[in-house]
Design a protein around this motif. Structure first.
Motif, mmCIF file in Angstrom:
data_model
loop_
_atom_site.group_PDB
_atom_site.id
_atom_site.type_symbol
_atom_site.label_atom_id
_atom_site.label_comp_id
_atom_site.label_asym_id
_atom_site.label_seq_id
_atom_site.Cartn_x
_atom_site.Cartn_y
_atom_site.Cartn_z
ATOM 1 N N ARG A 275 0.807 -1.218 0.000
ATOM 2 C CA ARG A 275 0.000 0.000 0.000
ATOM 3 C C ARG A 275 0.849 1.280 0.000
ATOM 4 N NH1 ARG A 275 -4.793 -1.344 4.414
ATOM 5 N NH2 ARG A 275 -6.254 -2.314 2.946
ATOM 6 N N ASN A 276 2.110 1.164 0.331
ATOM 7 C CA ASN A 276 2.927 2.364 0.512
ATOM 8 C C ASN A 276 4.006 2.542 -0.551
ATOM 9 O OD1 ASN A 276 2.256 3.950 3.076
ATOM 10 N ND2 ASN A 276 2.197 1.837 3.815
ATOM 11 N N LEU A 277 3.918 1.839 -1.662
ATOM 12 C CA LEU A 277 4.955 1.949 -2.683
ATOM 13 C C LEU A 277 5.097 3.381 -3.196
ATOM 14 C CD1 LEU A 277 4.371 -1.345 -4.714
ATOM 15 C CD2 LEU A 277 5.937 -0.932 -2.809
ATOM 16 N N ARG A 278 3.989 4.059 -3.364
ATOM 17 C CA ARG A 278 4.054 5.459 -3.805
ATOM 18 C C ARG A 278 4.778 6.314 -2.765
ATOM 19 N NH1 ARG A 278 1.795 8.693 -7.475
ATOM 20 N NH2 ARG A 278 0.508 6.984 -8.284
ATOM 21 N N ASN A 279 4.473 6.089 -1.491
ATOM 22 C CA ASN A 279 5.145 6.847 -0.434
ATOM 23 C C ASN A 279 6.647 6.575 -0.422
ATOM 24 O OD1 ASN A 279 2.823 8.120 0.531
ATOM 25 N ND2 ASN A 279 2.324 6.415 1.888
ATOM 26 N N ILE A 285 13.394 6.277 -1.103
ATOM 27 C CA ILE A 285 14.139 5.216 -0.429
ATOM 28 C C ILE A 285 15.162 4.623 -1.401
ATOM 29 C CG2 ILE A 285 12.142 4.687 1.021
ATOM 30 C CD1 ILE A 285 11.939 2.002 -0.501
ATOM 31 N N SER A 286 16.228 4.085 -0.854
ATOM 32 C CA SER A 286 17.332 3.597 -1.669
ATOM 33 C C SER A 286 16.943 2.347 -2.440
ATOM 34 C CB SER A 286 18.536 3.282 -0.786
ATOM 35 O OG SER A 286 18.266 2.152 0.034
ATOM 36 N N ASP A 287 17.675 2.079 -3.522
ATOM 37 C CA ASP A 287 17.443 0.860 -4.294
ATOM 38 C C ASP A 287 17.709 -0.373 -3.429
ATOM 39 O OD1 ASP A 287 16.670 2.160 -6.567
ATOM 40 O OD2 ASP A 287 18.645 2.099 -7.512
ATOM 41 N N GLU A 288 18.678 -0.278 -2.546
ATOM 42 C CA GLU A 288 19.002 -1.428 -1.689
ATOM 43 C C GLU A 288 17.792 -1.834 -0.848
ATOM 44 O OE1 GLU A 288 22.039 -2.687 1.966
ATOM 45 O OE2 GLU A 288 22.145 -0.690 1.066
ATOM 46 N N VAL A 289 17.130 -0.851 -0.236
ATOM 47 C CA VAL A 289 15.956 -1.152 0.580
ATOM 48 C C VAL A 289 14.796 -1.593 -0.315
ATOM 49 C CG1 VAL A 289 14.249 -0.182 2.173
ATOM 50 C CG2 VAL A 289 16.671 0.393 2.428
ATOM 51 N N ALA A 290 14.661 -0.955 -1.485
ATOM 52 C CA ALA A 290 13.605 -1.352 -2.417
ATOM 53 C C ALA A 290 13.773 -2.805 -2.827
ATOM 54 C CB ALA A 290 13.617 -0.442 -3.648
ATOM 55 N N TRP A 291 15.013 -3.247 -3.043
ATOM 56 C CA TRP A 291 15.237 -4.649 -3.422
ATOM 57 C C TRP A 291 14.828 -5.587 -2.287
ATOM 58 C CZ3 TRP A 291 14.943 -2.721 -7.586
ATOM 59 C CH2 TRP A 291 15.917 -2.054 -8.312
ATOM 60 N N ALA A 316 -1.840 -2.490 -6.158
ATOM 61 C CA ALA A 316 -0.503 -1.957 -5.864
ATOM 62 C C ALA A 316 0.222 -1.589 -7.148
ATOM 63 C CB ALA A 316 0.305 -2.979 -5.071
ATOM 64 N N TYR A 317 0.060 -2.420 -8.161
ATOM 65 C CA TYR A 317 0.699 -2.146 -9.450
ATOM 66 C C TYR A 317 0.147 -0.861 -10.061
ATOM 67 C CZ TYR A 317 1.643 -2.709 -14.471
ATOM 68 O OH TYR A 317 2.030 -2.503 -15.765
ATOM 69 N N ARG A 324 10.417 0.139 -10.739
ATOM 70 C CA ARG A 324 11.268 -0.832 -10.027
ATOM 71 C C ARG A 324 10.474 -1.886 -9.262
ATOM 72 N NH1 ARG A 324 14.219 2.655 -5.200
ATOM 73 N NH2 ARG A 324 12.430 3.855 -4.478
ATOM 74 N N TRP A 325 9.169 -1.660 -9.078
ATOM 75 C CA TRP A 325 8.353 -2.633 -8.348
ATOM 76 C C TRP A 325 7.692 -3.660 -9.271
ATOM 77 C CZ3 TRP A 325 9.793 -1.490 -3.678
ATOM 78 C CH2 TRP A 325 9.993 -0.160 -3.300
ATOM 79 N N GLY A 326 7.685 -3.412 -10.572
ATOM 80 C CA GLY A 326 6.866 -4.200 -11.487
ATOM 81 C C GLY A 326 7.142 -5.688 -11.461
ATOM 82 N N HIS A 327 8.414 -6.077 -11.564
ATOM 83 C CA HIS A 327 8.746 -7.506 -11.603
ATOM 84 C C HIS A 327 8.320 -8.201 -10.316
ATOM 85 C CE1 HIS A 327 10.936 -11.221 -12.292
ATOM 86 N NE2 HIS A 327 11.572 -11.050 -11.142
#
Length: 523
Positions: A275-279, A285-291, A316-317, A324-327
């Motif tokens: 629910r918070n991907l937009r936030n 936030i860094s790519d490391e945390v996103a991964w 969410a999509y 970066r969240w799509g896959h």
């Protein structure tokens, strides 16, 4: 997802005047419950009309077959993940049984509807809002059973809030739960909840380490709080205190910036993350945390434990601003719909793209009934293509006319759903279901129709139904996304089935399509 009618068939009309049929009470209740957001208008029914129909069905079934009702409420909450519908079903079933002077099952019904620690309060809020503050013993005892099972330090930190009409202390005051024998500190938790609710300035008991650590954080001056995020071990300290992201935002009394999000993300649940991907993107936030977030989405076990409805991943999509969240979201959706079987032979999937299907599934969601239909249709076609049987599923959209929709080889399910939904209005906005069947069925081995089942009359003969064009030896599964009373599919006939809902249980039922055998209740 249900066994539908064995008795006589009553012919009626859809909301659009087409030939339709009435179901028996259990079947009608089942389909309404698995599509019912409670208290919300739908395209064809106002909220008060729909809710009254739901209550009337519950009352009828609860008195005639309480054992079935208990199994149903248990499944509705624990497996279908319908929260409000389960609470209403339990409360209204108990009310009906009390009014009828029937004994048994009521305490268990209330307890079964509570699977999360804020739900005992939900039950009390519904009951007192509808029937007053005098609580019958079965309601008190059922809520008390749920409290003993669900209340712990973490749930108290997460759900006890001034924003709730019934806080943990209120619930405890009203139902007087007995602490569970295997939870030695639960009695102290009950006393602390009462202290907090009534403004008593007693210290947190030492037997409650999470709340003790939380109290120390809350006692810090505001200017000393943000440095905690940057200190060594700061993230661990927040997690040990049961600090949710909602609580962190209030505690900081400042913006949820990159540092704040990265401090709390490791302890967030999958629903909160999705629910918070937009936030997250807006905070940078860094790519490391996103991964790290993506890795959790790709973990099949975590997706299963989250009990998120498949359409939540689609939502969410749709909301995520970056690519970066799509896959990871694609992978999570794949885990959520993993129950789709490989269907032998050829399958026709008809997805309703009419105006009523563009209504949202709830006022708080961006997902529409058409999105649900597109998700089911694309997922079925993708499953066949992925098993090397491209073309085994013919995916067709229909409204006033029909269109055939192909999928890109090796393409994304999420993008396929998006592309299909964008074709809404391409062939009009009506619901010519019978005409669509007449124009699309070509000796397929089975037919799947995803719709709210409110068809117009057949243009050439208003008395004709789907049976006029599909032999009774061919299974037809209607996937009803709205749960309206009248349905275009005749119940109780050989190889004619109607299922419904938003959960992955819809996909689990597709195994029955291969044989057309009469399905049993899923509980």
């Amino acid at each position: 997802m249900a066994k539908f009618n064995k008795g006589s068939t009553t012919v009626t009309q859809t909301f659009e005047g087409g030939k339709a049929y009435k179901r028996d009470a259990k079947s009608d209740l089942f389909l309404l419950a698995v599509t019912n957001m409670v208290g919300e208008d739908t395209f064809y029914e106002a909220a008060d009309v729909r809710d009254k129909r739901y209550r009337d069905l519950i009352h009828a079934v609860a008195v005639s077959d309480p054992e079935w009702m208990l199994r149903f409420v248990t499944w509705l909450r624990a497996e279908a993940n319908m929260r409000s519908a389960a609470v209403v079903a339990a409360c209204e079933a108990v009310r009906a049984r009390l009014d009828a002077g029937a004994s048994g099952f009521s305490r268990q019904l209330i307890a079964a509807a509570c699977q999360r620690a804020d739900e005992p309060g939900e039950v009390l809020a519904y009951w007192t809002g509808r029937y007053g503050r005098a609580l019958p013993k079965p309601v008190k005892r059922g809520v008390a059973d749920a409290v003993a099972r669900l209340y712990n330090e973490y749930s108290f930190a997460k759900y006890d809030s001034d924003a709730k009409g019934y806080r943990f202390g209120d619930v405890i005051d009203l139902v007087h739960p007995v602490a569970a024998a295997d939870k030695p500190a639960q009695g102290d938790l009950f006393r602390h909840a009462l202290d907090r609710r009534h403004g008593r300035d007693n210290p947190v008991p030492e037997s409650l380490p999470t709340l003790t650590k939380r109290a120390r954080l809350l006692a810090l001056p505001v200017e000393d709080r943000r440095p905690v995020l940057l200190a060594e071990g700061g993230r661990e300290r927040l997690a040990a205190a049961g600090m949710t992201w909602e609580a962190l935002a209030g505690w900081l009394q400042g913006p949820m910036d990159r540092t704040a999000w990265e401090s709390v993300i490791p302890s967030m649940g999958l629903m909160a993350l999705a629910r918070n991907l937009r936030n997250f993107d807006e905070a940078g936030i860094s790519d490391e945390v996103a991964w790290q977030v993506c890795a959790r989405f790709l973990d099949a076990g975590q997706v299963a434990r989250s009990r998120m409805l498949p359409y939540r991943w689609l939502s969410a999509y749709k909301a995520a601003p970056s690519l970066r969240w799509g896959h990871a979201l694609e992978g999570a959706l794949g885990h959520a719909i993993a129950g789709i079987p490989e269907l032998p032979g050829r399958t026709l999937v008809l997805v309703d793209t009419s105006g009523s299907m563009t209504a949202r599934v709830s006022t708080r969601s961006t997902v529409t009934h058409l999105d649900i239909g597109a998700l089911i249709g694309v997922a079925l076609a993708d499953r066949a293509a992925g098993s090397g049987r491209a073309g085994a599923v013919d995916l067709v959209g229909f409204a006033d006319g029909v269109f055939t929709h192909g999928l890109a080889k090796g393409g994304s399910v999420l993008r396929g759903v998006e592309a299909f939904a964008k074709r809404s209005g391409e062939v009009g906005h009506g619901t010519q279901m019978i005409e669509a069947i007449a124009n699309s069925y070509d000796r397929h081995d089975r037919v799947v129709i995803v719709s709210d089942m409110q068809t117009f009359p057949y243009y050439y003969n208003r008395d004709k139904s789907a049976d006029a064009f599909i032999p009774d030896s061919v299974p037809v599964f209607g996937i009803n996304t709205a749960g309206y009373g009248p349905s275009a599919l005749p119940p109780g006939k050989r190889n004619r089935f109607e299922i419904g809902g938003f959960s992955d249980k819809v996909f689990n039922m597709f195994a029955l399509l291969a044989t057309g055998d009469a399905p049993a209740w899923p509980f």
